[in-house]
Write a protein that holds these residues in place. Structure first.
Motif, short mmCIF file in Angstrom:
data_model
loop_
_atom_site.label_atom_id
_atom_site.label_comp_id
_atom_site.label_asym_id
_atom_site.label_seq_id
_atom_site.Cartn_x
_atom_site.Cartn_y
_atom_site.Cartn_z
N THR A 74 10.84 -0.27 -8.09
CA THR A 74 9.87 -0.74 -7.10
C THR A 74 10.17 -2.18 -6.68
O THR A 74 10.11 -2.52 -5.50
CB THR A 74 8.45 -0.65 -7.66
N PRO A 171 4.68 -3.65 5.99
CA PRO A 171 5.09 -3.75 4.59
C PRO A 171 5.07 -5.20 4.12
O PRO A 171 5.90 -6.00 4.54
CB PRO A 171 6.51 -3.20 4.61
N SER A 202 0.94 4.00 -6.40
CA SER A 202 2.22 3.56 -5.84
C SER A 202 2.00 2.43 -4.83
O SER A 202 0.89 2.22 -4.34
CB SER A 202 2.94 4.72 -5.15
N GLY A 204 3.18 2.54 -1.93
CA GLY A 204 2.86 3.23 -0.68
C GLY A 204 1.37 3.45 -0.51
O GLY A 204 0.84 3.39 0.60
N SER A 275 8.46 6.09 7.69
CA SER A 275 9.15 6.81 6.62
C SER A 275 8.32 6.86 5.35
O SER A 275 8.39 7.83 4.59
CB SER A 275 10.51 6.15 6.34
N ILE A 276 7.50 5.80 5.13
CA ILE A 276 6.62 5.78 3.95
C ILE A 276 5.43 6.70 4.17
O ILE A 276 5.10 7.53 3.32
CB ILE A 276 6.14 4.34 3.66
N THR A 282 10.46 6.32 -0.23
CA THR A 282 9.63 5.41 -1.03
C THR A 282 9.69 4.02 -0.39
O THR A 282 10.55 3.76 0.47
CB THR A 282 10.17 5.32 -2.46
N PRO A 283 8.76 3.11 -0.75
CA PRO A 283 8.84 1.75 -0.20
C PRO A 283 10.19 1.09 -0.46
O PRO A 283 10.67 0.32 0.39
CB PRO A 283 7.71 1.02 -0.95
N ALA A 286 12.54 2.58 2.03
CA ALA A 286 12.17 2.10 3.37
C ALA A 286 12.59 0.65 3.56
O ALA A 286 12.94 0.25 4.69
CB ALA A 286 10.66 2.25 3.57
#
Length: 471
Positions: A74, A171, A202, A204, A275-276, A282-283, A286
């Motif tokens: 992450t 983000p 998560s 996300g 995409s997330i 996943t972040p 992305a």
């Protein structure tokens, strides 16, 4: 008497760290150094026969903590999102975008203010770094706003408030770090409650939960500017479009400039967030898409060079190294805090507070707000949230709601005079003709709007939790 005082060693550790940071010492070294000093003090007292509530065995977990930090997938999103933001800044995407927005809205009352808010929102979604957004918008838009007759207070307040959107608009790097810490706290809280198959949180989830509050804040900012322009036109006068075009060096049709300035960053943001939200990435994945897209935009704008790429990579390495060094220091601090029985002390304090979970949450939010004056979001995320997060989550608070509340709270703290970080960033690029009091005066209405958002989130948690539950 001594035994009673020793029970409050975790609180003394926390206060000592805050005092050392106020003195101006580096954050990561302050966290690690203070923690080691208190660990040494505990061992010394135990060797002298003093009964100290300190468990030295907890320190043996540090190697595993370090390995976990360096292999955390992450956290890999941090350098990639930083690289994305730095590349967009150096490729002058913000400048082109601001020119296009200014020409579209400039002819309206308050139009330049609206342009700054919209561009700041897109920059916040692109860079996620408060300081970079505030400085960039201050350098690019403040001279134009002042030249067009805007009130210095309205202009500086709008730029400051828009810059802090980087805390909440995904983000966001702040949400990446907060999501990772809250995920660990959530699992810890569930295990303490006897849930051996814990649910997960998560990054996300936090991204999705931040969308509605972030958009509502942007809309509130725009409405405020429009109201000011309608009630007092002299504070936000319309600009002459032809004169503005001549000043910005543009002629002919507006559409090519608008497409060039608006379309690329919007497509990049849609690619990253889409995409997330769509579950395609996943972040972390992305963030790789975002970094690659920023490279493509820099090349398309003919800003790509070896020197620019070297500067971008160096800046990314510096920010990433700072984040991870602080995280390592915070991990050591957390271990020593727990070795002194800090978790039990915090739990007892929260349970003894009047008002139950509401009272505990209010106290935590107040403490985080005040710490925002002296600490950056990274330190608060790594130091404070691991201490209070598991206790609050074990009391039944939704982790997504708590994360969004902390993010908006810190956003408000960074904007509040006289110690708000955003104010210092803008003051550094503001002409001397604009007094500091004008900046303070200008941010007050935006602070009230953000406090209203905090109140709305408190009264209607679904603002943060509904969209993640649906997606």
């Amino acid at each position: 008497m001594l035994a009673t005082l020793l029970e409050f060693m975790p609180l003394a550790l926390f206060l000592t760290v805050c005092a050392v940071l106020i003195l101006g010492y580096p954050v990561a070294l302050s966290l690690a150094g203070t923690a080691l000093a208190f660990a040494g003090l505990g061992l010394l007292l135990q060797s002298m026969g003093v009964v100290v509530p300190f468990e030295p065995r907890m320190m043996s977990a540090m190697p595993n903590r370090l390995y976990g930090i360096m292999t955390n997938q992450t956290l890999l999103a941090v350098p990639l999102f930083v690289l994305m933001g730095v590349l967009l800044e150096k490729s002058r995407v913000a400048e082109t975008l601001l020119d296009a927005m200014a020409l579209v809205f400039g002819a309206l009352r308050g139009g330049l203010g609206i342009a700054v808010i919209l561009v700041g929102m897109l920059l916040a979604a692109s860079t996620g770094i408060v300081g970079a957004t505030v400085v960039t918008m201050g350098l690019l838009s403040l001279p134009t706003m002042l030249k067009r007759g805007y009130s210095p207070a309205l202009a500086t307040g709008t730029i400051c408030a828009t810059g802090t959107l980087g805390q909440i608009i995904p983000p966001s790097i702040a949400l990446v770090l907060l999501g990772d810490v809250l995920s660990s706290a959530y699992q810890q809280a569930q295990l303490s409650m006897g849930v051996w198959s814990p649910k997960t949180l998560s990054v996300g989830d936090l991204f999705i939960g931040a969308l509605v509050p972030g958009i509502l804040l942007v809309v509130a900012y725009i409405i405020y500017v429009l109201i000011v322009a309608w009630l007092k036109p002299s504070l936000a006068p319309p600009a002459d479009r032809e004169a503005l075009m001549a000043e910005l060096g543009h002629s002919g049709s507006l559409w090519p400039l608008l497409l060039k300035g608006l379309l690329p960053p919007v497509l990049l943001i849609v690619a990253v967030l889409g995409s997330i939200l769509g579950g395609f990435a996943t972040p972390t994945e992305a963030s790789a898409v975002g970094a690659f897209g920023a490279l493509v935009l820099a090349a398309a704008n003919r800003r790509m060079s070896v020197a620019m790429l070297r500067d971008a990579v160096r800046s990314t390495a510096q920010v990433t190294s700072m984040v991870f060094l602080i995280l390592i220091g915070a991990a050591l601090f957390s271990l020593v805090f727990r070795a002194y029985g800090g978790e039990e002390l915090v739990t007892e304090l929260f349970e003894a507070m009047p008002g139950g979970v509401v009272g505990a949450t209010l106290i935590v939010m107040l403490v985080i707000f005040l710490l925002g004056f002296i600490l950056d979001f990274i330190e608060i995320t790594f130091v404070v949230v691991p201490i209070v997060g598991p206790v609050l989550l074990a009391m039944g608070i939704d982790p997504i709601w708590l994360g969004i509340m902390i993010a908006v709270n810190l956003q408000t703290s960074f904007l509040t005079p006289p110690f708000g970080f955003a104010l210092f960033y803008l003051r550094g690029v503001t002409p001397e003709s604009v007094p500091t009091t004008a900046i303070y005066k200008g941010v007050i209405p935006y602070i009230l709007l953000q406090l209203a958002m905090l109140l709305a989130l408190a009264l209607f948690p679904a603002l943060a939790t509904w969209l993640p539950s649906v997606i």
